[in-house]
Design a protein around this motif. Structure first.
Motif, short mmCIF file in Angstrom:
data_model
loop_
_atom_site.label_atom_id
_atom_site.label_comp_id
_atom_site.label_asym_id
_atom_site.label_seq_id
_atom_site.Cartn_x
_atom_site.Cartn_y
_atom_site.Cartn_z
N GLU A 101 2.10 -33.43 -24.51
CA GLU A 101 2.24 -31.97 -24.48
C GLU A 101 1.56 -31.35 -25.70
OE1 GLU A 101 6.26 -30.57 -24.43
OE2 GLU A 101 5.63 -28.49 -24.66
N GLU A 124 1.71 -27.16 -18.98
CA GLU A 124 2.30 -27.81 -17.80
C GLU A 124 1.38 -27.67 -16.59
OE1 GLU A 124 6.14 -25.96 -17.67
OE2 GLU A 124 7.08 -27.65 -18.72
N GLU A 125 0.79 -26.49 -16.46
CA GLU A 125 -0.12 -26.26 -15.33
C GLU A 125 -1.33 -27.20 -15.42
OE1 GLU A 125 -1.54 -22.15 -15.04
OE2 GLU A 125 -3.33 -23.03 -14.10
N LEU A 127 -1.57 -30.02 -16.96
CA LEU A 127 -1.20 -31.42 -16.74
C LEU A 127 -0.86 -31.70 -15.28
CD1 LEU A 127 0.80 -32.26 -19.96
CD2 LEU A 127 -1.21 -33.45 -19.13
N LYS A 128 -0.30 -30.69 -14.64
CA LYS A 128 0.01 -30.85 -13.21
C LYS A 128 -1.29 -30.99 -12.43
CE LYS A 128 2.94 -28.56 -10.12
NZ LYS A 128 3.60 -27.28 -9.85
N PHE A 129 -2.29 -30.24 -12.88
CA PHE A 129 -3.58 -30.29 -12.21
C PHE A 129 -4.17 -31.71 -12.23
CE2 PHE A 129 -8.20 -29.93 -12.32
CZ PHE A 129 -8.42 -29.15 -11.19
N GLU A 131 -2.39 -34.28 -12.31
CA GLU A 131 -1.31 -35.10 -11.75
C GLU A 131 -0.56 -35.90 -12.81
OE1 GLU A 131 -3.09 -37.32 -8.53
OE2 GLU A 131 -4.37 -35.61 -8.17
N GLY A 133 2.05 -34.27 -14.70
CA GLY A 133 3.09 -33.33 -15.12
C GLY A 133 4.33 -34.01 -15.68
N HIS A 134 4.51 -35.30 -15.40
CA HIS A 134 5.73 -35.98 -15.83
C HIS A 134 5.58 -36.67 -17.18
CE1 HIS A 134 3.06 -38.70 -13.75
NE2 HIS A 134 3.61 -39.68 -14.44
N THR A 135 4.42 -36.51 -17.83
CA THR A 135 4.18 -37.31 -19.05
C THR A 135 4.31 -36.49 -20.34
OG1 THR A 135 1.84 -36.84 -18.97
CG2 THR A 135 2.58 -38.85 -17.87
N LEU A 136 4.82 -35.26 -20.24
CA LEU A 136 4.82 -34.35 -21.39
C LEU A 136 5.29 -34.97 -22.71
CD1 LEU A 136 6.19 -31.10 -19.73
CD2 LEU A 136 3.94 -31.40 -20.74
N ALA A 154 -7.49 -32.43 -19.08
CA ALA A 154 -6.55 -31.30 -19.15
C ALA A 154 -6.71 -30.57 -20.47
CB ALA A 154 -5.12 -31.80 -18.99
#
Lengths: 271, 252
Positions: A101, A124-125, A127-129, A131, A133-136, A154
Protein backbone atom coordinates in the motif's frame (compact mmCIF):
# COMPACT_ATOMS: atom_id res chain seq x y z
CA UNK A 1 -1.00 15.02 -35.91
CA UNK A 2 -1.31 14.79 -32.12
CA UNK A 3 1.20 16.50 -29.86
CA UNK A 4 4.73 15.25 -29.41
CA UNK A 5 5.32 13.50 -26.10
CA UNK A 6 8.91 12.41 -26.32
CA UNK A 7 11.54 13.34 -28.84
CA UNK A 8 15.19 12.26 -29.04
CA UNK A 9 17.41 14.08 -31.54
CA UNK A 10 20.83 12.50 -32.12
CA UNK A 11 21.17 11.49 -28.50
CA UNK A 12 24.45 9.80 -27.57
CA UNK A 13 25.89 8.60 -24.31
CA UNK A 14 29.38 7.42 -23.42
CA UNK A 15 30.52 6.36 -19.99
CA UNK A 16 34.06 6.49 -18.73
CA UNK A 17 35.73 3.71 -20.65
CA UNK A 18 32.61 2.57 -22.52
CA UNK A 19 32.09 4.32 -25.81
CA UNK A 20 28.66 4.79 -27.34
CA UNK A 21 26.30 3.16 -24.91
CA UNK A 22 23.82 5.11 -27.02
CA UNK A 23 24.91 6.15 -30.47
CA UNK A 24 23.09 8.94 -32.25
CA UNK A 25 19.57 7.84 -31.36
CA UNK A 26 16.64 9.80 -32.81
CA UNK A 27 13.00 8.96 -32.25
CA UNK A 28 9.69 10.64 -31.63
CA UNK A 29 6.53 9.54 -29.84
CA UNK A 30 3.19 11.27 -30.18
CA UNK A 31 0.27 11.16 -27.77
CA UNK A 32 -1.44 7.78 -27.99
CA UNK A 33 1.52 6.01 -29.59
CA UNK A 34 2.78 2.64 -28.50
CA UNK A 35 6.46 1.95 -28.99
CA UNK A 36 7.96 -1.47 -28.59
CA UNK A 37 11.71 -1.42 -28.08
CA UNK A 38 13.32 -4.77 -28.85
CA UNK A 39 16.97 -5.71 -28.57
CA UNK A 40 19.46 -8.02 -26.94
CA UNK A 41 20.78 -7.38 -23.45
CA UNK A 42 23.21 -4.47 -23.41
CA UNK A 43 21.78 -2.90 -26.56
CA UNK A 44 21.01 0.33 -24.69
CA UNK A 45 17.26 -0.05 -24.19
CA UNK A 46 17.19 0.62 -20.46
CA UNK A 47 19.70 3.43 -20.79
CA UNK A 48 17.41 5.06 -23.36
CA UNK A 49 14.35 5.13 -21.09
CA UNK A 50 16.45 6.24 -18.14
CA UNK A 51 17.62 9.19 -20.22
CA UNK A 52 13.99 9.94 -21.08
CA UNK A 53 13.26 10.09 -17.36
CA UNK A 54 16.34 12.16 -16.50
CA UNK A 55 17.86 9.40 -14.37
CA UNK A 56 20.90 9.44 -16.64
CA UNK A 57 22.26 12.40 -18.56
CA UNK A 58 23.18 12.27 -22.24
CA UNK A 59 26.59 13.18 -23.60
CA UNK A 60 25.19 14.94 -26.66
CA UNK A 61 21.92 15.47 -28.52
CA UNK A 62 18.61 17.02 -27.65
CA UNK A 63 15.70 15.56 -25.63
CA UNK A 64 12.24 17.07 -25.67
CA UNK A 65 9.44 15.99 -23.33
CA UNK A 66 5.89 17.28 -23.82
CA UNK A 67 7.23 20.03 -26.07
CA UNK A 68 9.77 21.20 -23.48
CA UNK A 69 13.51 20.99 -24.06
CA UNK A 70 14.77 19.00 -21.07
CA UNK A 71 18.34 18.38 -22.25
CA UNK A 72 19.93 20.71 -19.73
CA UNK A 73 17.41 20.21 -16.92
CA UNK A 74 18.77 20.15 -13.37
CA UNK A 75 17.49 17.57 -10.89
CA UNK A 76 14.97 19.98 -9.25
CA UNK A 77 13.63 20.84 -12.71
CA UNK A 78 13.25 17.15 -13.48
CA UNK A 79 11.12 16.78 -10.37
CA UNK A 80 8.57 19.09 -11.99
CA UNK A 81 8.23 16.98 -15.15
CA UNK A 82 8.62 13.43 -13.80
CA UNK A 83 5.09 13.29 -12.33
CA UNK A 84 3.84 13.18 -15.93
CA UNK A 85 5.79 9.99 -16.59
CA UNK A 86 5.14 6.59 -15.03
CA UNK A 87 7.89 4.01 -15.05
CA UNK A 88 7.94 0.31 -14.34
CA UNK A 89 11.46 -0.74 -13.44
CA UNK A 90 13.04 -4.06 -14.23
CA UNK A 91 12.06 -6.37 -11.36
CA UNK A 92 9.57 -3.72 -10.24
CA UNK A 93 11.92 -1.46 -8.25
CA UNK A 94 9.60 -1.60 -5.22
CA UNK A 95 10.80 -0.23 -1.88
CA UNK A 96 11.20 -3.32 0.22
CA UNK A 97 10.96 -1.53 3.55
CA UNK A 98 7.46 -0.30 2.68
CA UNK A 99 4.22 -2.25 2.41
CA UNK A 100 2.50 -2.69 -0.94
CA UNK A 101 0.00 0.00 0.00
CA UNK A 102 2.76 2.46 0.94
CA UNK A 103 4.63 1.61 -2.23
CA UNK A 104 1.70 2.41 -4.49
CA UNK A 105 0.78 5.48 -2.44
CA UNK A 106 4.37 6.76 -2.64
CA UNK A 107 4.02 8.92 -5.77
CA UNK A 108 0.74 10.39 -4.52
CA UNK A 109 1.94 11.16 -1.01
CA UNK A 110 5.30 12.51 -2.13
CA UNK A 111 4.31 14.63 -5.06
CA UNK A 112 0.96 15.95 -3.99
CA UNK A 113 -0.06 17.10 -0.56
CA UNK A 114 -2.21 14.00 -0.18
CA UNK A 115 -2.08 12.11 3.11
CA UNK A 116 -1.92 8.33 3.16
CA UNK A 117 -5.62 8.28 4.13
CA UNK A 118 -6.64 10.43 1.17
CA UNK A 119 -4.54 8.37 -1.21
CA UNK A 120 -6.02 5.09 -0.03
CA UNK A 121 -9.05 4.91 -2.38
CA UNK A 122 -6.82 5.54 -5.42
CA UNK A 123 -4.28 3.02 -4.21
CA UNK A 124 -6.95 0.39 -3.68
CA UNK A 125 -8.37 1.05 -7.12
CA UNK A 126 -4.95 0.79 -8.76
CA UNK A 127 -4.19 -2.46 -6.95
CA UNK A 128 -7.59 -3.89 -7.77
CA UNK A 129 -6.90 -3.13 -11.40
CA UNK A 130 -3.82 -5.37 -11.30
CA UNK A 131 -5.84 -7.95 -9.34
CA UNK A 132 -3.83 -7.51 -6.16
CA UNK A 133 -6.41 -5.77 -3.98
CA UNK A 134 -5.79 -8.26 -1.16
CA UNK A 135 -2.07 -7.54 -0.74
CA UNK A 136 -2.22 -4.04 0.79
CA UNK A 137 -0.43 -4.92 4.05
CA UNK A 138 2.09 -7.32 2.58
CA UNK A 139 5.73 -6.51 1.91
CA UNK A 140 7.29 -6.88 -1.56
CA UNK A 141 9.44 -9.79 -0.37
CA UNK A 142 6.25 -11.77 0.31
CA UNK A 143 5.09 -11.54 -3.29
CA UNK A 144 6.14 -13.53 -6.34
CA UNK A 145 8.12 -11.96 -9.18
CA UNK A 146 5.04 -11.56 -11.36
CA UNK A 147 3.05 -10.01 -8.54
CA UNK A 148 5.85 -7.54 -7.80
CA UNK A 149 5.82 -6.55 -11.46
CA UNK A 150 2.07 -5.97 -11.24
CA UNK A 151 2.48 -3.80 -8.14
CA UNK A 152 5.10 -1.87 -10.12
CA UNK A 153 2.54 -1.29 -12.88
CA UNK A 154 0.00 -0.09 -10.31
CA UNK A 155 2.55 2.29 -8.84
CA UNK A 156 3.58 3.65 -12.24
CA UNK A 157 -0.03 4.27 -13.25
CA UNK A 158 -1.57 5.44 -9.97
CA UNK A 159 -0.86 9.10 -10.59
CA UNK A 160 -2.39 9.07 -14.12
CA UNK A 161 0.79 9.84 -16.06
CA UNK A 162 0.73 10.93 -19.70
CA UNK A 163 3.61 8.68 -20.64
CA UNK A 164 4.19 5.16 -19.37
CA UNK A 165 7.58 3.47 -19.68
CA UNK A 166 7.80 -0.24 -19.04
CA UNK A 167 11.31 -1.64 -18.63
CA UNK A 168 11.24 -5.36 -19.46
CA UNK A 169 7.86 -6.08 -17.88
CA UNK A 170 8.01 -9.75 -18.83
CA UNK A 171 11.70 -10.54 -18.35
CA UNK A 172 12.31 -13.71 -16.40
CA UNK A 173 8.65 -14.64 -16.11
CA UNK A 174 6.91 -17.80 -17.28
CA UNK A 175 4.78 -17.42 -20.45
CA UNK A 176 1.47 -17.46 -18.57
CA UNK A 177 2.45 -14.72 -16.13
CA UNK A 178 4.11 -12.79 -18.95
CA UNK A 179 0.92 -12.84 -21.01
CA UNK A 180 -1.08 -11.70 -18.01
CA UNK A 181 1.25 -8.74 -17.52
CA UNK A 182 1.01 -7.82 -21.20
CA UNK A 183 -2.79 -8.03 -20.97
CA UNK A 184 -2.67 -5.55 -18.10
CA UNK A 185 -0.47 -3.19 -20.09
CA UNK A 186 -2.90 -3.37 -23.01
CA UNK A 187 -5.76 -2.70 -20.63
CA UNK A 188 -3.87 0.25 -19.18
CA UNK A 189 -3.34 1.65 -22.67
CA UNK A 190 -7.02 1.26 -23.53
CA UNK A 191 -8.44 2.78 -20.35
CA UNK A 192 -6.05 5.66 -19.80
CA UNK A 193 -5.25 6.24 -23.43
CA UNK A 194 -1.69 6.75 -22.26
CA UNK A 195 1.32 6.84 -24.51
CA UNK A 196 3.43 3.80 -23.73
CA UNK A 197 6.91 2.53 -24.47
CA UNK A 198 7.67 -1.10 -23.71
CA UNK A 199 11.14 -2.56 -23.55
CA UNK A 200 11.27 -6.23 -24.24
CA UNK A 201 13.36 -8.95 -25.74
CA UNK A 202 10.30 -11.05 -26.62
CA UNK A 203 8.65 -10.49 -29.94
CA UNK A 204 5.36 -11.90 -28.57
CA UNK A 205 4.98 -8.90 -26.26
CA UNK A 206 5.12 -6.55 -29.21
CA UNK A 207 2.86 -8.78 -31.22
CA UNK A 208 0.23 -8.63 -28.48
CA UNK A 209 0.46 -4.85 -28.21
CA UNK A 210 0.17 -4.48 -31.98
CA UNK A 211 -2.73 -6.87 -32.55
CA UNK A 212 -4.89 -6.92 -29.45
CA UNK A 213 -7.10 -4.45 -27.70
CA UNK A 214 -9.07 -4.61 -24.48
CA UNK A 215 -12.83 -4.72 -24.75
CA UNK A 216 -14.25 -3.05 -21.63
CA UNK A 217 -17.68 -4.65 -22.22
CA UNK A 218 -16.63 -8.26 -22.46
CA UNK A 219 -13.63 -7.53 -20.20
CA UNK A 220 -11.46 -9.57 -22.49
CA UNK A 221 -8.68 -9.01 -24.96
CA UNK A 222 -9.77 -9.19 -28.55
CA UNK A 223 -8.02 -8.99 -31.89
CA UNK A 224 -7.98 -5.48 -33.34
CA UNK A 225 -9.71 -4.90 -36.65
CA UNK A 226 -7.25 -4.52 -39.56
CA UNK A 227 -8.06 -0.83 -39.94
CA UNK A 228 -7.86 0.03 -36.25
CA UNK A 229 -5.98 3.29 -35.67
CA UNK A 230 -4.22 1.65 -32.72
CA UNK A 231 -2.58 -0.73 -35.16
CA UNK A 232 -1.09 2.20 -37.05
CA UNK A 233 0.13 3.78 -33.88
CA UNK A 234 2.07 0.77 -32.66
CA UNK A 235 5.64 0.90 -33.84
CA UNK A 236 8.61 -1.38 -33.34
CA UNK A 237 12.15 -0.33 -32.69
CA UNK A 238 15.08 -2.72 -32.73
CA UNK A 239 18.29 -1.70 -31.00
CA UNK A 240 21.77 -3.12 -31.43
CA UNK A 241 24.93 -1.86 -29.71
CA UNK A 242 23.39 1.48 -28.82
CA UNK A 243 21.99 2.18 -32.27
CA UNK A 244 18.49 1.94 -33.65
CA UNK A 245 18.78 -0.58 -36.47
CA UNK A 246 15.11 -0.81 -37.33
CA UNK A 247 12.00 1.29 -36.96
CA UNK A 248 8.61 0.42 -38.41
CA UNK A 249 5.36 -1.46 -37.97
CA UNK A 250 4.91 -5.17 -37.43
CA UNK A 251 4.57 -6.01 -41.11
CA UNK A 252 7.81 -4.22 -41.91
CA UNK A 253 9.53 -5.97 -39.05
CA UNK A 254 8.42 -9.33 -40.43
CA UNK A 255 9.63 -8.43 -43.86
CA UNK A 256 13.07 -7.31 -42.71
CA UNK A 257 15.94 -9.32 -44.16
CA UNK A 258 18.47 -7.99 -41.68
CA UNK A 259 19.83 -11.03 -39.80
CA UNK A 260 19.80 -9.27 -36.39
CA UNK A 261 16.37 -7.69 -36.82
CA UNK A 262 14.73 -10.88 -38.08
CA UNK A 263 15.83 -12.65 -34.90
CA UNK A 264 13.14 -10.66 -33.12
CA UNK A 265 10.37 -11.77 -35.44
CA UNK A 266 11.15 -15.47 -35.70
CA UNK A 267 8.82 -16.61 -32.94
CA UNK A 268 5.70 -15.47 -34.77
CA UNK A 269 4.33 -18.95 -35.15
CA UNK A 270 3.50 -19.11 -31.42
CA UNK A 271 0.36 -17.02 -31.93
CA UNK B 1 51.26 8.80 -15.56
CA UNK B 2 49.03 9.98 -12.73
CA UNK B 3 46.13 7.82 -13.87
CA UNK B 4 46.16 5.86 -10.63
CA UNK B 5 45.21 9.06 -8.81
CA UNK B 6 42.11 9.57 -10.93
CA UNK B 7 39.84 7.22 -9.05
CA UNK B 8 40.62 8.38 -5.48
CA UNK B 9 40.36 12.03 -6.49
CA UNK B 10 37.05 11.35 -8.20
CA UNK B 11 35.78 9.58 -5.08
CA UNK B 12 36.90 12.48 -2.93
CA UNK B 13 35.12 14.90 -5.21
CA UNK B 14 31.95 12.81 -4.97
CA UNK B 15 32.34 12.74 -1.20
CA UNK B 16 32.58 16.52 -0.98
CA UNK B 17 29.60 16.98 -3.27
CA UNK B 18 27.51 14.50 -1.28
CA UNK B 19 28.57 16.12 1.99
CA UNK B 20 27.55 19.52 0.65
CA UNK B 21 24.18 18.36 -0.60
CA UNK B 22 23.39 16.37 2.53
CA UNK B 23 24.30 19.30 4.77
CA UNK B 24 22.32 21.88 2.81
CA UNK B 25 19.30 19.58 2.93
CA UNK B 26 19.27 19.85 6.73
CA UNK B 27 17.60 23.24 6.36
CA UNK B 28 15.54 22.50 3.24
CA UNK B 29 12.01 21.14 3.05
CA UNK B 30 10.68 18.47 3.08
CA UNK B 31 12.09 17.09 6.35
CA UNK B 32 11.99 13.38 6.92
CA UNK B 33 11.84 13.45 10.70
CA UNK B 34 10.38 9.98 10.83
CA UNK B 35 13.29 8.48 8.90
CA UNK B 36 15.69 10.29 11.21
CA UNK B 37 14.02 8.84 14.29
CA UNK B 38 14.22 5.34 12.85
CA UNK B 39 17.92 5.82 12.11
CA UNK B 40 18.58 7.22 15.58
CA UNK B 41 17.01 4.08 16.95
CA UNK B 42 19.07 1.84 14.68
CA UNK B 43 22.37 3.64 15.27
CA UNK B 44 21.95 4.95 18.82
CA UNK B 45 19.84 2.43 20.66
CA UNK B 46 21.18 -0.43 18.56
CA UNK B 47 24.79 0.38 19.46
CA UNK B 48 24.12 0.88 23.17
CA UNK B 49 24.94 -2.58 24.56
CA UNK B 50 28.16 -2.97 22.63
CA UNK B 51 29.26 0.59 23.46
CA UNK B 52 28.74 -0.07 27.15
CA UNK B 53 30.75 -3.26 26.88
CA UNK B 54 33.77 -1.84 25.08
CA UNK B 55 33.63 1.30 27.22
CA UNK B 56 33.80 -0.77 30.38
CA UNK B 57 36.60 -3.01 29.24
CA UNK B 58 38.75 -0.28 27.73
CA UNK B 59 38.62 1.61 31.03
CA UNK B 60 39.32 -1.53 32.98
CA UNK B 61 42.27 -2.57 30.83
CA UNK B 62 43.66 0.96 30.97
CA UNK B 63 43.72 0.88 34.77
CA UNK B 64 45.18 -2.60 34.71
CA UNK B 65 48.00 -1.62 32.35
CA UNK B 66 48.76 1.55 34.27
CA UNK B 67 48.85 -0.19 37.62
CA UNK B 68 52.28 -1.61 36.97
CA UNK B 69 53.74 1.46 35.35
CA UNK B 70 52.45 3.75 38.06
CA UNK B 71 53.59 1.56 40.92
CA UNK B 72 57.17 1.84 39.64
CA UNK B 73 57.03 5.55 40.41
CA UNK B 74 54.89 5.12 43.50
CA UNK B 75 52.20 7.09 41.80
CA UNK B 76 49.36 4.60 41.83
CA UNK B 77 47.10 7.32 43.20
CA UNK B 78 47.13 8.93 39.77
CA UNK B 79 45.31 6.02 38.12
CA UNK B 80 42.02 7.94 38.06
CA UNK B 81 43.61 10.82 36.20
CA UNK B 82 45.23 8.62 33.58
CA UNK B 83 42.10 6.60 32.93
CA UNK B 84 39.91 9.68 32.64
CA UNK B 85 42.23 11.60 30.34
CA UNK B 86 42.99 8.75 27.93
CA UNK B 87 39.36 7.77 27.72
CA UNK B 88 37.88 11.22 27.25
CA UNK B 89 40.51 12.47 24.87
CA UNK B 90 41.19 9.45 22.73
CA UNK B 91 39.97 5.96 23.56
CA UNK B 92 36.32 6.80 24.08
CA UNK B 93 35.79 8.72 20.83
CA UNK B 94 37.98 6.51 18.64
CA UNK B 95 36.84 3.12 19.94
CA UNK B 96 33.17 4.08 19.85
CA UNK B 97 33.55 5.49 16.36
CA UNK B 98 35.36 2.38 15.12
CA UNK B 99 32.66 0.22 16.57
CA UNK B 100 29.86 2.26 15.10
CA UNK B 101 31.74 2.33 11.78
CA UNK B 102 31.90 -1.45 11.80
CA UNK B 103 28.27 -1.73 12.73
CA UNK B 104 26.62 1.13 10.91
CA UNK B 105 28.86 2.28 8.05
CA UNK B 106 28.55 -1.29 6.80
CA UNK B 107 24.82 -1.35 7.54
CA UNK B 108 24.21 1.91 5.71
CA UNK B 109 26.39 0.93 2.74
CA UNK B 110 24.73 -2.45 2.32
CA UNK B 111 21.21 -1.08 2.71
CA UNK B 112 21.73 1.75 0.23
CA UNK B 113 23.78 -0.53 -2.01
CA UNK B 114 20.98 -3.09 -2.21
CA UNK B 115 18.55 -0.28 -2.95
CA UNK B 116 20.84 0.91 -5.71
CA UNK B 117 21.25 -2.45 -7.43
CA UNK B 118 17.52 -3.21 -7.27
CA UNK B 119 16.80 0.21 -8.83
CA UNK B 120 15.01 1.47 -5.74
CA UNK B 121 17.10 4.63 -5.71
CA UNK B 122 16.24 5.29 -9.36
CA UNK B 123 12.60 4.58 -8.54
CA UNK B 124 12.79 7.07 -5.71
CA UNK B 125 14.04 9.76 -8.08
CA UNK B 126 11.43 8.82 -10.66
CA UNK B 127 8.70 9.11 -8.05
CA UNK B 128 9.69 12.59 -7.01
CA UNK B 129 12.00 12.17 -4.00
CA UNK B 130 15.59 13.31 -3.76
CA UNK B 131 17.48 10.25 -2.43
CA UNK B 132 20.06 12.47 -0.75
CA UNK B 133 17.30 14.19 1.18
CA UNK B 134 15.38 11.04 2.00
CA UNK B 135 18.26 8.64 2.66
CA UNK B 136 21.50 10.51 3.33
CA UNK B 137 20.45 13.53 5.40
CA UNK B 138 18.43 11.56 8.00
CA UNK B 139 21.33 9.16 8.47
CA UNK B 140 23.82 12.01 8.79
CA UNK B 141 21.70 13.83 11.35
CA UNK B 142 20.97 10.69 13.30
CA UNK B 143 24.67 9.82 13.41
CA UNK B 144 25.65 13.36 14.49
CA UNK B 145 23.13 13.23 17.34
CA UNK B 146 23.86 9.75 18.61
CA UNK B 147 27.61 9.26 18.24
CA UNK B 148 28.58 12.04 20.72
CA UNK B 149 26.03 10.66 23.17
CA UNK B 150 27.37 7.14 22.77
CA UNK B 151 30.89 8.47 23.28
CA UNK B 152 29.93 10.26 26.50
CA UNK B 153 28.39 7.04 27.71
CA UNK B 154 31.47 5.00 26.77
CA UNK B 155 33.70 7.51 28.60
CA UNK B 156 31.59 7.33 31.72
CA UNK B 157 31.33 3.57 31.78
CA UNK B 158 35.06 3.36 31.05
CA UNK B 159 35.93 5.48 34.07
CA UNK B 160 33.69 3.23 36.16
CA UNK B 161 35.48 0.19 34.67
CA UNK B 162 38.81 1.75 35.65
CA UNK B 163 37.48 2.36 39.13
CA UNK B 164 36.46 -1.25 39.59
CA UNK B 165 39.95 -2.42 38.63
CA UNK B 166 41.79 0.28 40.60
CA UNK B 167 39.87 0.20 43.86
CA UNK B 168 38.02 -3.04 44.68
CA UNK B 169 40.26 -5.27 42.60
CA UNK B 170 43.83 -4.00 42.97
CA UNK B 171 43.42 -1.53 45.83
CA UNK B 172 45.69 0.99 44.12
CA UNK B 173 43.92 3.94 45.65
CA UNK B 174 40.84 4.94 47.61
CA UNK B 175 37.40 5.60 46.18
CA UNK B 176 37.52 9.32 46.96
CA UNK B 177 40.97 9.75 45.54
CA UNK B 178 40.08 7.94 42.32
CA UNK B 179 37.01 10.02 41.59
CA UNK B 180 38.56 13.24 42.79
CA UNK B 181 41.57 12.60 40.61
CA UNK B 182 39.49 11.64 37.59
CA UNK B 183 37.18 14.61 37.93
CA UNK B 184 39.83 17.27 38.55
CA UNK B 185 42.18 16.14 35.83
CA UNK B 186 39.69 16.86 33.03
CA UNK B 187 40.02 20.32 31.55
CA UNK B 188 37.81 22.10 29.04
CA UNK B 189 40.38 21.31 26.40
CA UNK B 190 39.91 17.58 27.01
CA UNK B 191 36.13 17.80 27.00
CA UNK B 192 36.14 19.93 23.86
CA UNK B 193 38.27 17.54 21.84
CA UNK B 194 36.40 14.61 23.32
CA UNK B 195 33.16 15.99 21.93
CA UNK B 196 34.46 17.45 18.69
CA UNK B 197 35.95 14.13 17.64
CA UNK B 198 32.71 12.10 17.71
CA UNK B 199 30.97 14.85 15.76
CA UNK B 200 33.60 14.76 13.02
CA UNK B 201 33.63 10.94 13.07
CA UNK B 202 29.83 10.94 12.75
CA UNK B 203 30.16 12.94 9.52
CA UNK B 204 32.78 10.52 8.23
CA UNK B 205 30.91 7.33 9.12
CA UNK B 206 27.50 8.44 7.83
CA UNK B 207 28.75 10.01 4.62
CA UNK B 208 31.27 7.30 3.75
CA UNK B 209 28.58 4.66 4.33
CA UNK B 210 26.09 6.54 2.18
CA UNK B 211 28.59 7.35 -0.56
CA UNK B 212 29.77 3.78 -1.01
CA UNK B 213 26.18 2.59 -0.84
CA UNK B 214 24.87 5.02 -3.42
CA UNK B 215 27.64 4.39 -5.93
CA UNK B 216 27.36 0.62 -5.76
CA UNK B 217 27.46 -1.14 -9.10
CA UNK B 218 27.60 -4.76 -10.12
CA UNK B 219 24.82 -6.61 -8.32
CA UNK B 220 25.08 -8.41 -5.00
CA UNK B 221 28.84 -8.78 -5.35
CA UNK B 222 29.01 -5.02 -5.63
CA UNK B 223 27.03 -4.64 -2.41
CA UNK B 224 29.55 -6.80 -0.58
CA UNK B 225 32.42 -4.77 -1.98
CA UNK B 226 30.76 -1.48 -1.08
CA UNK B 227 30.19 -2.66 2.49
CA UNK B 228 33.79 -3.68 3.02
CA UNK B 229 35.15 -0.53 1.43
CA UNK B 230 32.89 1.67 3.54
CA UNK B 231 34.15 0.16 6.80
CA UNK B 232 37.80 0.26 5.76
CA UNK B 233 37.67 3.82 4.43
CA UNK B 234 35.68 5.13 7.40
CA UNK B 235 38.09 3.50 9.88
CA UNK B 236 41.16 4.92 8.16
CA UNK B 237 39.70 8.42 8.09
CA UNK B 238 38.77 8.15 11.76
CA UNK B 239 42.44 7.58 12.60
CA UNK B 240 43.63 10.35 10.28
CA UNK B 241 41.20 12.83 11.79
CA UNK B 242 41.87 11.90 15.38
CA UNK B 243 45.52 12.66 14.69
CA UNK B 244 44.70 16.00 13.05
CA UNK B 245 42.31 17.10 15.79
CA UNK B 246 44.70 16.07 18.54
CA UNK B 247 47.48 17.93 16.77
CA UNK B 248 45.41 21.11 16.91
CA UNK B 249 44.33 20.68 20.53
CA UNK B 250 47.76 19.80 21.84
CA UNK B 251 48.93 23.33 21.11
CA UNK B 252 45.92 25.07 22.59
Amino acid sequence: MSSSVLKFENVSLSFDGVENVLDNVSLEMHAGDTLIILGAAGAGKTVMVKIALGLLGSTSGRITLFGQDVTKFTEPQWFTIRPRIGMLFQEGGLFDSLTIEENVAYPLVNRTKMTAEQAKPKVEEALKFVELGHTLDKFPSELSGGMRRRVGIARAAVSDPDLLLYDSPTAGLDPITANRIMALIIQEREIRNATSAIISHRFQDGHMMANFRYNPESKKLERMPEDSPLRQRTRFLVMHDGRIVFEGNERELDASRDPYVSKFSMHRSIH
Amino acid sequence: MFDFLKSPILTFQEFISLAGRATINIVRRPFYANDMMIQMDVIGVGSLPITVLIGFFSGAVMALQMSRALSQYGATGQVGQITAITLVREMGPVLTALLVAGRNASGIASELGSMKVTEQIDAMRALGTDPVKKLVTPRLLAMCCTLPLLTILADMIGIIGGFIVAVPMLRLTTTEQYWNNAWRSLEYNDIAQGLLKPLVFAFIIALVGCLYGIRTTGGTQGVGRATTQAVVVASVWIFVFTFLITRVFVNL
